[in-house]
Design an enzyme around this catalytic site. Structure first.
Site, PDB file in Angstrom:
ATOM      1  N   LYS A 137      41.175  27.671  44.283  1.00  0.00           N
ATOM      2  CA  LYS A 137      42.036  28.743  43.785  1.00  0.00           C
ATOM      3  C   LYS A 137      43.267  28.153  43.117  1.00  0.00           C
ATOM      4  O   LYS A 137      43.845  27.168  43.606  1.00  0.00           O
ATOM      5  CB  LYS A 137      42.435  29.646  44.950  1.00  0.00           C
ATOM      6  CG  LYS A 137      43.235  30.891  44.587  1.00  0.00           C
ATOM      7  CD  LYS A 137      43.454  31.735  45.840  1.00  0.00           C
ATOM      8  CE  LYS A 137      44.162  33.048  45.550  1.00  0.00           C
ATOM      9  NZ  LYS A 137      44.296  33.879  46.766  1.00  0.00           N
TER      10      LYS A 137
ATOM     11  N   SER B 112      42.596  38.249  45.934  1.00  0.00           N
ATOM     12  CA  SER B 112      43.003  37.485  44.769  1.00  0.00           C
ATOM     13  C   SER B 112      42.258  36.162  44.618  1.00  0.00           C
ATOM     14  O   SER B 112      42.453  35.443  43.648  1.00  0.00           O
ATOM     15  CB  SER B 112      44.503  37.187  44.864  1.00  0.00           C
ATOM     16  OG  SER B 112      44.784  36.396  46.033  1.00  0.00           O
TER      17      SER B 112
ATOM     18  N   SER C 142      42.631  38.550  50.881  1.00  0.00           N
ATOM     19  CA  SER C 142      42.124  37.953  49.640  1.00  0.00           C
ATOM     20  C   SER C 142      40.965  36.987  49.821  1.00  0.00           C
ATOM     21  O   SER C 142      40.432  36.482  48.839  1.00  0.00           O
ATOM     22  CB  SER C 142      43.270  37.248  48.894  1.00  0.00           C
ATOM     23  OG  SER C 142      44.196  38.210  48.435  1.00  0.00           O
TER      24      SER C 142
END
Length: 545
Positions: free
Chosen positions: A180, A257, A281
């Site tokens: 990420k 996310s 997330s």
């Protein structure tokens, strides 16, 4: 059977061996496609009453059924400009034909479009052709092959072969990781989902601690995967890079996310998706895309080298396609003996069933019932946890105050000089965060301490089983649908706040609705029982198979 023929465009003058009404239907389809005439396109796709669904597929996955295809076209906003290069059609019999077309894209590359046309009984009002004399030709199956981009920017910010190679052999050798875009990787910048922030970000000299753990276990870093801006969303949408695709539900969002790592794993481009979980997330994209995922106990794995959203809630987590890989990563990331309380039973909370939509509620209740039917004390006693709707509202209130203040402290200096760079919904959240006072925050911390003790007390030594999200992945939305997106987000936050406020580990177990859409069951357990929780989730899932 008639032979293949090259059909000129736009006229089909020398296609004498093909049915004239088929040629007319093909012309009508092309004209409607270029004009974005969604009503005509909808009519030209079969809507059979005999339960044989029309299918449209491409590299993102399959859309099955007339309604799904119509909804996709309505949201797409028109087909990309293209020019027909050649077309070959084979009429298989009086009522069926295969048409293969090759187009040059205005943006470069070629598209191959394969369609199966049939005269079929149709549920629409356009069963007959324009002359009203015979059944009209309809598309019953379509597939498009697009030029493959070197890098799908919706998924990856930067990718290598690999980007960073492990220099040791270990338990994760042969696996690769999508990281990420909040984690530091030596020689790279942190972009946090925003290109302007990326431009301002310094090149990192060392890896984040969590990334280093994976490399030391033998995993290669495939690349840096996209995130929602500043990890401040549960949707997976990003106005700068686009929404990563959801291969299990192509017309739906990916979930955020940690959307980029989730999609990379779901599409088979990575073995492990390294993300973070603040408000869900890890759990939400896992639920939306049919993945296994864990958010670890708050503070158990070092967050050094991770761009923060909220220090009180940010946690390290990862996603995989199977439970065994999830467990392998856990052993590499948390090699020490479990420091927490052992899990000695299960807890359920039927009162929370009303927090989820019916299509998710049904498979979740079925999964829970299957555990009860085969438990027979194997997992300790099954108790009922006393969470109520009012409690969840209080948890969300605490979460929003503490998370909001900390988000502004971590990002406000940059954000306040770059408002126009943010998506409207992200900017709105930061605008609100800027109004939270220090006194409200410190009061929120007191409430958080009390609520954390309450949550941990209710769960005790049990593993709490609840739905992972309030719904399946919502359909991809336009800016006009933001109100509905916020309502979905608010409902999901009520569920995810339990582990967030409690600072507890949580695992998503992938389930499916009766329509075949991914959803999830979430197990939450005592602090420090992360690896035991994965083992329990594996056992419960195996018993369901």
């Amino acid at each position: 059977m008639m032979s293949s023929r090259h059909i000129p465009h736009p006229a089909f003058d020398n296609a004498a061996n093909l049915d004239s009404t088929l040629l007319r239907a093909i012309r009508q389809y092309e004209q409607a496609l270029m004009a974005n005439d969604t009503a005509t396109l909808s009519e030209l796709f079969a809507d059979n009453p005999d339960d044989i669904p029309v299918v449209r597929s491409d590299s993102a996955g399959m859309l099955v059924g007339h309604n799904a295809i119509t909804a996709f076209r309505a949201k797409r906003g028109g087909a990309p400009e293209r020019k027909l290069h050649r077309r070959v059609a084979r009429q298989l019999d009086a009522n069926n034909a295969c048409v293969i077309s090759e187009f040059d894209k205005a943006s470069g590359g070629r598209v191959i479009q394969t369609q199966v046309w049939s005269r079929v009984a149709d549920a629409s009002n356009s069963r007959f052709d324009s002359r009203g004399t015979e059944p009209a030709w309809k598309i019953v199956a379509a597939h498009l092959t697009y030029p493959a981009p070197a890098v799908d920017r919706r998924v990856w910010r930067v990718v290598g072969t690999p980007l960073t190679k492990a220099n040791v052999q270990g338990p994760l050798s042969g696996m690769n990781v999508a990281v990420k875009d909040l984690y530091a990787i030596a020689g790279q910048r942190i972009g946090a989902g925003n290109p302007d922030f990326l431009a301002d970000s310094p090149i990192r000299m060392r890896n984040a601690d969590a990334v280093e753990l994976l490399l030391l276990a033998g995993a290669d870093i495939a690349g840096i995967a996209q995130t929602d801006e500043f990890a401040y969303s549960l949707a997976g949408t990003n106005i700068h890079y686009g929404t990563p695709p959801n291969p299990k539900a192509p017309e739906r969002i990916s979930g955020g996310s940690s959307s980029g790592p989730a999609t990379a794993v779901a599409c088979g481009q990575a073995t492990i998706g390294l993300g973070t979980d603040t408000a869900g997330s890890i759990r939400i994209p896992s639920s939306y895309q049919g993945l296994w995922g864990i958010r670890t106990t708050h503070g158990r794995i070092s967050r050094k080298g991770i761009h923060p959203l909220s220090e009180s809630f940010d946690t390290v987590g990862w996603m995989t396609r199977d439970a065994q890989t999830l467990a392998f990563v856990a052993k590499a990331m948390m090699p020490e003996q479990e420091p927490g309380t052992m899990i000695d039973g299960l807890a359920i909370c039927p009162a929370l069933d009303q927090c989820v939509e019916q299509d998710v509620r049904e498979p979740f209740i079925a999964f829970r019932a299957s555990i009860g039917n085969r438990n027979s004390g194997a997992h300790g006693d099954i108790s009922t946890a006393g969470f109520t709707s009012g409690m969840l509202d209080e948890l969300v209130s605490i979460f929003q105050t503490v998370r909001g203040y900390e988000a502004w402290q971590a990002n406000g200096e940059w954000v306040s000089q770059h408002w126009s760079s943010l998506a409207p919904e992200i900017a709105a959240r930061f605008h609100h965060d800027a109004t939270i006072s220090s006194s409200d925050y410190h009061e929120g911390l007191k409430r958080l301490k009390q609520a954390r003790a309450m949550v941990r007390g209710i769960i005790g030594n049990h593993a709490l089983l609840i739905p992972s999200a309030s719904s399946v992945a919502p359909l991809k939305i336009s800016s006009n649908d933001m109100a509905q997106a916020e309502r979905t987000r608010a409902q999901t936050l009520r569920l995810t706040s339990i582990a967030g406020i409690g600072g507890l580990p949580a695992v998503n177990i992938p389930l499916e609705t009766t329509d075949g859409l991914p959803c999830g069951a979430c197990l939450i357990s005592p602090a420090g029982s992360d690896k035991s929780l994965i083992d329990l989730a594996k056992e419960l899932y195996k018993g369901m198979e």
